[in-house]
Design a protein around this motif. Sequence first.
Motif, PDB file in Angstrom:
ATOM      1  N   GLN A 284      -2.959  12.879   5.771  1.00  0.00           N
ATOM      2  CA  GLN A 284      -2.026  11.797   6.091  1.00  0.00           C
ATOM      3  C   GLN A 284      -1.806  11.682   7.595  1.00  0.00           C
ATOM      4  O   GLN A 284      -1.793  10.575   8.149  1.00  0.00           O
ATOM      5  N   GLY A 285      -1.623  12.820   8.256  1.00  0.00           N
ATOM      6  CA  GLY A 285      -1.411  12.790   9.694  1.00  0.00           C
ATOM      7  C   GLY A 285      -2.593  12.202  10.448  1.00  0.00           C
ATOM      8  O   GLY A 285      -2.417  11.377  11.356  1.00  0.00           O
TER       9      GLY A 285
ATOM     10  N   VAL B  79       9.367   1.419  -4.010  1.00  0.00           N
ATOM     11  CA  VAL B  79       8.752   0.811  -2.831  1.00  0.00           C
ATOM     12  C   VAL B  79       8.667   1.857  -1.732  1.00  0.00           C
ATOM     13  O   VAL B  79       9.577   2.680  -1.564  1.00  0.00           O
ATOM     14  N   ALA B  80       7.575   1.854  -0.997  1.00  0.00           N
ATOM     15  CA  ALA B  80       7.433   2.720   0.180  1.00  0.00           C
ATOM     16  C   ALA B  80       6.464   2.053   1.138  1.00  0.00           C
ATOM     17  O   ALA B  80       5.577   1.308   0.716  1.00  0.00           O
ATOM     18  N   HIS B  81       6.627   2.306   2.424  1.00  0.00           N
ATOM     19  CA  HIS B  81       5.754   1.682   3.419  1.00  0.00           C
ATOM     20  C   HIS B  81       5.265   2.743   4.407  1.00  0.00           C
ATOM     21  O   HIS B  81       5.815   3.844   4.493  1.00  0.00           O
TER      22      HIS B  81
ATOM     23  N   TYR C 233       2.548  -1.535   2.530  1.00  0.00           N
ATOM     24  CA  TYR C 233       3.587  -1.082   1.609  1.00  0.00           C
ATOM     25  C   TYR C 233       3.028  -0.940   0.200  1.00  0.00           C
ATOM     26  O   TYR C 233       2.016  -1.550  -0.167  1.00  0.00           O
ATOM     27  N   LYS C 234       3.706  -0.110  -0.594  1.00  0.00           N
ATOM     28  CA  LYS C 234       3.453   0.015  -2.028  1.00  0.00           C
ATOM     29  C   LYS C 234       4.675  -0.538  -2.748  1.00  0.00           C
ATOM     30  O   LYS C 234       5.810  -0.268  -2.352  1.00  0.00           O
TER      31      LYS C 234
ATOM     32  N   SER D 281       3.343   6.753   3.317  1.00  0.00           N
ATOM     33  CA  SER D 281       3.993   6.561   2.023  1.00  0.00           C
ATOM     34  C   SER D 281       3.389   7.442   0.944  1.00  0.00           C
ATOM     35  O   SER D 281       4.041   7.720  -0.077  1.00  0.00           O
ATOM     36  N   ASP D 282       2.170   7.918   1.144  1.00  0.00           N
ATOM     37  CA  ASP D 282       1.529   8.807   0.164  1.00  0.00           C
ATOM     38  C   ASP D 282       2.338  10.075  -0.064  1.00  0.00           C
ATOM     39  O   ASP D 282       2.223  10.693  -1.133  1.00  0.00           O
TER      40      ASP D 282
END
Length: 276
Positions: free
Chosen positions: A187-188, A53-55, A14-15, A35-36
């Motif tokens: 990302q993928g 926040v993101a995960h 997480y960020k 999350s990017d």
Amino acid sequence: MGYVTTNDGVDIFYKDWGPENGKVIFFHHGWPLSSDDWDTQMLFFVNKGFRVVAHDRRGHGRSSQVWNGHDMDHYADEVAAVVQHLGIQSAMHVGHSTGGGEVVRYIARHGEDKVSKAVLISAVPPLMIKTEDNPQGTPKSVFDDFQAQLAANQAQFYYDIPAGPFYGYNRPAASPSEAVIWNWWRQGMMGGAKAHYDGIVAFSQTDFTEDLKSISIPVLVIHGDDDQVVPYHDSGLLSASLVRNGTLNTYKGAPHGIPTTHADQVNADLLAFVNS
């Protein structure tokens, strides 16, 4: 940035940026990204004093590439684990595509006591797949073909999606960005093929109808009416009508990946909603 371990032993990346006492916005990414994909929004809001926040959900990005548990219930429980770990209260949860389904299932499964508002952007609810009860949905053969292409050549498949329908780059007037295409590909390819293969079933066959009906907090639905991935009339339009307190923002001529293609408009709409 850090990790939290779920009850079934999965490490979730997480960020967590911004002041600890800031108003929280929790972002949920789409398939098969990470999350990017929210960095533009996260930078915008952290610079305005919010805590963001993101995960990376299981099997995606930097989280554990486990072989099982790739379903909406597990996705929702991972969100709950991050929320508990960070002590988050009264957050606005924002989900794009599959992430929108994750938001809906999280609220329905874990309650509204730690959630203030929700935003569904180009999101998969109520139900993507065509069934007897959902005759306007997308035929199962389309999603079977997604799985076949992923299994045959993941790298090519993950170029073709962003180069084509995801950002509307297959439309005659489009101006494709190779940087955007390759960032999607990056990302993928960070994630696990098994998680992404199973995730196609999760995002296409999960029925969120009753989940949507149970939500009483304010919900903003944002959807482009030229979405070739999650069709507008089968998703955004219906979701806004099923929640008890919903607002629909329709982006005329916009594609699926509007957090990227229409970032300024999305950011402005999110800011207005979180402050309303």
